[in-house]
Design a protein around this motif. Sequence first.
Motif, PDB file in Angstrom:
ATOM      1  N   PRO A 103       0.817  -1.220   0.000  1.00 24.66           N
ATOM      2  CA  PRO A 103       0.000   0.000   0.000  1.00 24.66           C
ATOM      3  C   PRO A 103       0.846   1.263   0.000  1.00 24.66           C
ATOM      4  N   GLU A 104       0.201   2.400  -0.220  1.00 21.40           N
ATOM      5  CA  GLU A 104       0.915   3.678  -0.108  1.00 21.40           C
ATOM      6  C   GLU A 104       1.683   3.705   1.213  1.00 21.40           C
ATOM      7  N   THR A 105       2.920   4.135   1.139  1.00 22.26           N
ATOM      8  CA  THR A 105       3.821   4.037   2.293  1.00 22.26           C
ATOM      9  C   THR A 105       4.614   5.328   2.451  1.00 22.26           C
ATOM     10  N   ILE A 106       4.833   5.715   3.703  1.00 29.13           N
ATOM     11  CA  ILE A 106       5.676   6.875   4.007  1.00 29.13           C
ATOM     12  C   ILE A 106       6.956   6.376   4.676  1.00 29.13           C
ATOM     13  N   LEU A 107       8.078   6.875   4.179  1.00 29.40           N
ATOM     14  CA  LEU A 107       9.390   6.466   4.651  1.00 29.40           C
ATOM     15  C   LEU A 107      10.232   7.676   5.034  1.00 29.40           C
ATOM     16  N   TYR A 108      11.160   7.473   5.981  1.00 30.75           N
ATOM     17  CA  TYR A 108      12.240   8.420   6.229  1.00 30.75           C
ATOM     18  C   TYR A 108      13.417   7.967   5.361  1.00 30.75           C
ATOM     19  N   ALA A 109      14.033   8.862   4.619  1.00 31.88           N
ATOM     20  CA  ALA A 109      15.043   8.416   3.662  1.00 31.88           C
ATOM     21  C   ALA A 109      16.260   9.327   3.604  1.00 31.88           C
ATOM     22  N   ARG A 110      17.425   8.691   3.533  1.00 32.33           N
ATOM     23  CA  ARG A 110      18.639   9.371   3.095  1.00 32.33           C
ATOM     24  C   ARG A 110      18.673   9.159   1.591  1.00 32.33           C
ATOM     25  N   SER A 111      18.486  10.227   0.831  1.00 29.54           N
ATOM     26  CA  SER A 111      18.150  10.108  -0.584  1.00 29.54           C
ATOM     27  C   SER A 111      19.325  10.366  -1.526  1.00 29.54           C
ATOM     28  N   SER A 112      19.161   9.804  -2.729  1.00 31.55           N
ATOM     29  CA  SER A 112      20.083  10.046  -3.845  1.00 31.55           C
ATOM     30  C   SER A 112      21.533   9.748  -3.475  1.00 31.55           C
ATOM     31  N   LEU A 113      21.720   8.619  -2.795  1.00 23.79           N
ATOM     32  CA  LEU A 113      23.077   8.203  -2.455  1.00 23.79           C
ATOM     33  C   LEU A 113      23.745   7.628  -3.706  1.00 23.79           C
ATOM     34  N   PRO A 114      25.042   7.844  -3.887  1.00 17.35           N
ATOM     35  CA  PRO A 114      25.709   7.366  -5.102  1.00 17.35           C
ATOM     36  C   PRO A 114      25.869   5.850  -5.114  1.00 17.35           C
ATOM     37  N   ALA A 115      26.148   5.313  -6.305  1.00 15.96           N
ATOM     38  CA  ALA A 115      26.428   3.884  -6.424  1.00 15.96           C
ATOM     39  C   ALA A 115      27.543   3.515  -5.449  1.00 15.96           C
ATOM     40  N   SER A 116      27.376   2.373  -4.774  1.00 15.18           N
ATOM     41  CA  SER A 116      28.323   2.002  -3.733  1.00 15.18           C
ATOM     42  C   SER A 116      28.197   0.513  -3.438  1.00 15.18           C
ATOM     43  N   PRO A 117      29.153  -0.072  -2.714  1.00 16.62           N
ATOM     44  CA  PRO A 117      29.027  -1.476  -2.320  1.00 16.62           C
ATOM     45  C   PRO A 117      27.818  -1.681  -1.397  1.00 16.62           C
ATOM     46  N   VAL A 118      27.170  -2.827  -1.528  1.00 19.31           N
ATOM     47  CA  VAL A 118      26.034  -3.159  -0.671  1.00 19.31           C
ATOM     48  C   VAL A 118      26.430  -3.104   0.801  1.00 19.31           C
ATOM     49  N   SER A 119      27.672  -3.471   1.089  1.00 15.35           N
ATOM     50  CA  SER A 119      28.128  -3.534   2.475  1.00 15.35           C
ATOM     51  C   SER A 119      28.085  -2.186   3.179  1.00 15.35           C
ATOM     52  N   GLU A 120      28.048  -1.084   2.427  1.00 17.33           N
ATOM     53  CA  GLU A 120      28.019   0.238   3.048  1.00 17.33           C
ATOM     54  C   GLU A 120      26.612   0.667   3.462  1.00 17.33           C
ATOM     55  N   ALA A 121      25.590  -0.080   3.045  1.00 21.98           N
ATOM     56  CA  ALA A 121      24.207   0.308   3.362  1.00 21.98           C
ATOM     57  C   ALA A 121      23.931   0.255   4.863  1.00 21.98           C
ATOM     58  N   ASP A 122      24.532  -0.708   5.559  1.00 20.90           N
ATOM     59  CA  ASP A 122      24.332  -0.793   7.013  1.00 20.90           C
ATOM     60  C   ASP A 122      24.758   0.508   7.694  1.00 20.90           C
ATOM     61  N   GLU A 123      25.880   1.058   7.266  1.00 27.52           N
ATOM     62  CA  GLU A 123      26.379   2.301   7.871  1.00 27.52           C
ATOM     63  C   GLU A 123      25.416   3.455   7.606  1.00 27.52           C
ATOM     64  N   GLU A 124      24.894   3.527   6.368  1.00 24.83           N
ATOM     65  CA  GLU A 124      23.919   4.562   6.041  1.00 24.83           C
ATOM     66  C   GLU A 124      22.662   4.412   6.893  1.00 24.83           C
ATOM     67  N   ALA A 125      22.212   3.171   7.082  1.00 22.10           N
ATOM     68  CA  ALA A 125      21.022   2.921   7.892  1.00 22.10           C
ATOM     69  C   ALA A 125      21.257   3.328   9.348  1.00 22.10           C
ATOM     70  N   GLU A 126      22.442   3.011   9.872  1.00 26.55           N
ATOM     71  CA  GLU A 126      22.781   3.396  11.250  1.00 26.55           C
ATOM     72  C   GLU A 126      22.723   4.913  11.404  1.00 26.55           C
ATOM     73  N   MET A 127      23.240   5.635  10.430  1.00 30.56           N
ATOM     74  CA  MET A 127      23.224   7.093  10.493  1.00 30.56           C
ATOM     75  C   MET A 127      21.788   7.623  10.475  1.00 30.56           C
ATOM     76  N   LEU A 128      20.944   6.993   9.670  1.00 29.94           N
ATOM     77  CA  LEU A 128      19.551   7.426   9.605  1.00 29.94           C
ATOM     78  C   LEU A 128      18.822   7.129  10.913  1.00 29.94           C
ATOM     79  N   PHE A 129      19.017   5.928  11.465  1.00 33.06           N
ATOM     80  CA  PHE A 129      18.407   5.617  12.758  1.00 33.06           C
ATOM     81  C   PHE A 129      18.847   6.626  13.814  1.00 33.06           C
ATOM     82  N   GLU A 130      20.121   6.949  13.846  1.00 31.13           N
ATOM     83  CA  GLU A 130      20.637   7.899  14.833  1.00 31.13           C
ATOM     84  C   GLU A 130      20.003   9.272  14.656  1.00 31.13           C
TER      85      GLU A 130
END
Length: 217
Positions: A103-130
């Motif tokens: 269904p229609e969903t609302i998200l908090y997002a760190r947007s338009s991040l550049p191409a990067s290794p998948v392994s770096e997504a955890d760090e981005e998520a941690e920063m967003l949670f913080e």
Amino acid sequence: EVLCANPEFEVKRLPEFVWVSTTVLGSSVTSARNTAWEKLLRYVSGYNDQGLKIAMSTQAMTQTYIPAEGTEREVTLAIPLDPELWHNPPVPQDPMVVVDIVPETILYARSSLPASPVSEADEEAEMLFESLVKSKDPILARDDYYFIMEYDGATMSSTKLASHDVAIFATNKIMDEFYQGAIGLEESLARLHACLRQLGALWSLDEEDIAVDLVRR
């Protein structure tokens, strides 16, 4: 659609859409994504009840969470289904592949991040949670799932991400309607980001006529 933003994240609304997804476990997010891509590739290559070959989408969504050290990684990988197929979606032959409506969903997002290794997504998520904890924005849990949204240029790479968002769930139309009925409009609004309380309407008035038994709750 961006509803509001601050220097650390945006609040985005995603439209209702039909997705094809699979959930797998792996020793890492990259190994799990590799298995998931293989399953989705088989589906679009004709391993469905219609034997229909479907063009692979250039968009993808990954749902995962940061696990405790030493535990397996749960990853859900999803691709959007062409709207022309919504009224008669090919049913996957693999029971681990699912077609359903998000269904229609609302998200908090760190947007338009550049191409990067998948392994770096955890760090981005941690920063967003913080950032969300610091700003006292309502979230379901500090260790909740997060999403990697590849909007264009997604490939079947298990290790590389295209340009993407990293996002955390805020609410969706079904949850919002449930809370309005259960605790009332005023208290349900208190569960949302401050900017959302100022909007006249959170959700679109037009709804697609899609098979109701596919709705994900």
